[in-house]
Scaffold this motif. Structure first.
Motif, PDB file in Angstrom:
ATOM      1  N   HIS A 107       0.816  -1.218   0.000  1.00  0.00           N
ATOM      2  CA  HIS A 107       0.000   0.000   0.000  1.00  0.00           C
ATOM      3  C   HIS A 107       0.851   1.271   0.000  1.00  0.00           C
ATOM      4  O   HIS A 107       0.326   2.368   0.164  1.00  0.00           O
ATOM      5  N   ASP A 108       2.165   1.106  -0.182  1.00  0.00           N
ATOM      6  CA  ASP A 108       3.102   2.213  -0.287  1.00  0.00           C
ATOM      7  C   ASP A 108       2.951   3.211   0.871  1.00  0.00           C
ATOM      8  O   ASP A 108       2.855   4.420   0.663  1.00  0.00           O
ATOM      9  N   LEU A 109       2.931   2.673   2.090  1.00  0.00           N
ATOM     10  CA  LEU A 109       2.800   3.500   3.287  1.00  0.00           C
ATOM     11  C   LEU A 109       4.178   3.797   3.859  1.00  0.00           C
ATOM     12  O   LEU A 109       5.047   2.921   3.897  1.00  0.00           O
ATOM     13  N   GLU A 110       4.369   5.019   4.324  1.00  0.00           N
ATOM     14  CA  GLU A 110       5.634   5.378   4.948  1.00  0.00           C
ATOM     15  C   GLU A 110       5.760   4.725   6.322  1.00  0.00           C
ATOM     16  O   GLU A 110       6.809   4.242   6.701  1.00  0.00           O
ATOM     17  N   ARG A 111       4.673   4.752   7.086  1.00  0.00           N
ATOM     18  CA  ARG A 111       4.617   4.139   8.426  1.00  0.00           C
ATOM     19  C   ARG A 111       3.315   3.361   8.535  1.00  0.00           C
ATOM     20  O   ARG A 111       2.376   3.601   7.790  1.00  0.00           O
ATOM     21  N   LEU A 112       3.273   2.477   9.491  1.00  0.00           N
ATOM     22  CA  LEU A 112       2.073   1.686   9.740  1.00  0.00           C
ATOM     23  C   LEU A 112       1.989   1.457  11.243  1.00  0.00           C
ATOM     24  O   LEU A 112       3.000   1.213  11.904  1.00  0.00           O
ATOM     25  N   SER A 113       0.778   1.525  11.787  1.00  0.00           N
ATOM     26  CA  SER A 113       0.581   1.237  13.206  1.00  0.00           C
ATOM     27  C   SER A 113      -0.087  -0.126  13.344  1.00  0.00           C
ATOM     28  O   SER A 113      -1.050  -0.446  12.654  1.00  0.00           O
ATOM     29  N   LEU A 114       0.460  -0.943  14.245  1.00  0.00           N
ATOM     30  CA  LEU A 114       0.005  -2.318  14.448  1.00  0.00           C
ATOM     31  C   LEU A 114      -0.261  -2.527  15.936  1.00  0.00           C
ATOM     32  O   LEU A 114       0.655  -2.412  16.750  1.00  0.00           O
ATOM     33  N   ALA A 115      -1.498  -2.830  16.272  1.00  0.00           N
ATOM     34  CA  ALA A 115      -1.898  -2.996  17.673  1.00  0.00           C
ATOM     35  C   ALA A 115      -2.128  -4.472  17.998  1.00  0.00           C
ATOM     36  O   ALA A 115      -2.895  -5.155  17.313  1.00  0.00           O
ATOM     37  N   PHE A 116      -1.443  -4.939  19.041  1.00  0.00           N
ATOM     38  CA  PHE A 116      -1.562  -6.319  19.507  1.00  0.00           C
ATOM     39  C   PHE A 116      -2.349  -6.388  20.809  1.00  0.00           C
ATOM     40  O   PHE A 116      -2.080  -5.611  21.722  1.00  0.00           O
ATOM     41  N   PRO A 117      -3.258  -7.373  20.933  1.00  0.00           N
ATOM     42  CA  PRO A 117      -3.798  -7.684  22.253  1.00  0.00           C
ATOM     43  C   PRO A 117      -2.815  -8.642  22.931  1.00  0.00           C
ATOM     44  O   PRO A 117      -1.775  -8.980  22.358  1.00  0.00           O
ATOM     45  N   CYS A 118      -3.139  -9.096  24.106  1.00  0.00           N
ATOM     46  CA  CYS A 118      -2.301 -10.080  24.804  1.00  0.00           C
ATOM     47  C   CYS A 118      -2.743 -11.469  24.337  1.00  0.00           C
ATOM     48  O   CYS A 118      -3.684 -12.048  24.882  1.00  0.00           O
ATOM     49  N   ILE A 119      -2.085 -11.982  23.323  1.00  0.00           N
ATOM     50  CA  ILE A 119      -2.484 -13.238  22.676  1.00  0.00           C
ATOM     51  C   ILE A 119      -2.319 -14.420  23.630  1.00  0.00           C
ATOM     52  O   ILE A 119      -1.283 -14.572  24.269  1.00  0.00           O
ATOM     53  N   SER A 120      -3.352 -15.233  23.703  1.00  0.00           N
ATOM     54  CA  SER A 120      -3.402 -16.504  24.445  1.00  0.00           C
ATOM     55  C   SER A 120      -3.482 -16.386  25.964  1.00  0.00           C
ATOM     56  O   SER A 120      -3.510 -17.393  26.645  1.00  0.00           O
ATOM     57  N   THR A 121      -3.558 -15.166  26.515  1.00  0.00           N
ATOM     58  CA  THR A 121      -3.583 -15.043  27.977  1.00  0.00           C
ATOM     59  C   THR A 121      -4.986 -15.161  28.573  1.00  0.00           C
ATOM     60  O   THR A 121      -5.120 -15.240  29.787  1.00  0.00           O
ATOM     61  N   GLY A 122      -5.995 -15.192  27.740  1.00  0.00           N
ATOM     62  CA  GLY A 122      -7.370 -15.324  28.224  1.00  0.00           C
ATOM     63  C   GLY A 122      -7.728 -16.794  28.418  1.00  0.00           C
ATOM     64  O   GLY A 122      -7.055 -17.513  29.154  1.00  0.00           O
ATOM     65  N   ILE A 123      -8.741 -17.248  27.694  1.00  0.00           N
ATOM     66  CA  ILE A 123      -9.219 -18.620  27.861  1.00  0.00           C
ATOM     67  C   ILE A 123      -8.195 -19.670  27.436  1.00  0.00           C
ATOM     68  O   ILE A 123      -8.310 -20.825  27.812  1.00  0.00           O
ATOM     69  N   TYR A 124      -7.161 -19.259  26.681  1.00  0.00           N
ATOM     70  CA  TYR A 124      -6.121 -20.214  26.289  1.00  0.00           C
ATOM     71  C   TYR A 124      -5.092 -20.430  27.392  1.00  0.00           C
ATOM     72  O   TYR A 124      -4.216 -21.280  27.273  1.00  0.00           O
ATOM     73  N   GLY A 125      -5.172 -19.637  28.463  1.00  0.00           N
ATOM     74  CA  GLY A 125      -4.442 -19.911  29.693  1.00  0.00           C
ATOM     75  C   GLY A 125      -2.956 -19.637  29.734  1.00  0.00           C
ATOM     76  O   GLY A 125      -2.271 -20.100  30.656  1.00  0.00           O
TER      77      GLY A 125
END
Length: 174
Positions: A107-125
């Motif tokens: 997409h020819d972007l100069e910057r990109l923002s990427l937001a992560f949740p806390c993967i696997s810390t919920g019901i995956y324990g």
């Protein structure tokens, strides 16, 4: 930039957000359920067509009713305390950054923002502290190995206070 905030990932206006997905890329509980609920039924229909994945796999979809541009669906591991769990969780972060970088270039972007949740810390324990350590270490490794990824702003969005405190501490030590 690598940072953390406390909040609800579904209301944030980032280029891409990550969904802590299940192997079927279907509506689930926790952050996954919240993302699907706010994105709308189009996300259900889109994800129903995706091939099944395994822990560490990532797929991309439009964001539909969310303010972000796209969603990366990362299949986190169900915690069993194995080395494979840690590798799969690290794979989620690695594969998301790789896919975000590809998206940024396409997409020819100069910057990109990427937001992560806390993967696997919920019901995956997955234990919160171990998951935070893997996430931060993996992002640091990616940045070291591929300096071009520094044009991706990484934001860890923590819904729970315990995670926010852990990420604040881990990022301060970077």
């Amino acid at each position: 930039m690598i940072s953390t905030i406390k909040g609800d990932i579904t209301g944030l206006d980032f280029d891409m957000i990550v969904n802590a997905a299940n192997a079927h890329f279907a509506r689930g509980g926790g952050v996954c359920g919240a993302i699907f609920a706010k994105a709308g039924p189009e996300l259900d229909a889109f994800c129903a067509k995706l091939p099944k994945g395994k822990a560490g796999d990532v797929r991309i979809s439009p964001a539909f009713g969310l303010p972000s541009k796209a969603i990366l669906h990362a299949v986190g591991p169900i915690y069993e305390g194995t080395k494979e769990n840690a590798q799969a969780l690290a794979g989620c972060y690695w594969n998301c950054v790789a896919m975000a970088y590809q998206y940024k270039r396409e997409h020819d972007l100069e910057r990109l923002s990427l937001a992560f949740p806390c993967i696997s810390t919920g019901i995956y324990g997955y234990p919160h502290e171990a998951a935070c350590d893997i996430a931060v270490r993996t992002i640091r490794k990616i940045r070291s190995a591929f300096p071009d990824t520094k044009s991706i702003d990484i934001i860890f969005v923590c819904y729970e206070q315990i995670d926010y405190e852990l990420y604040k501490k881990a990022l301060k030590e970077l």
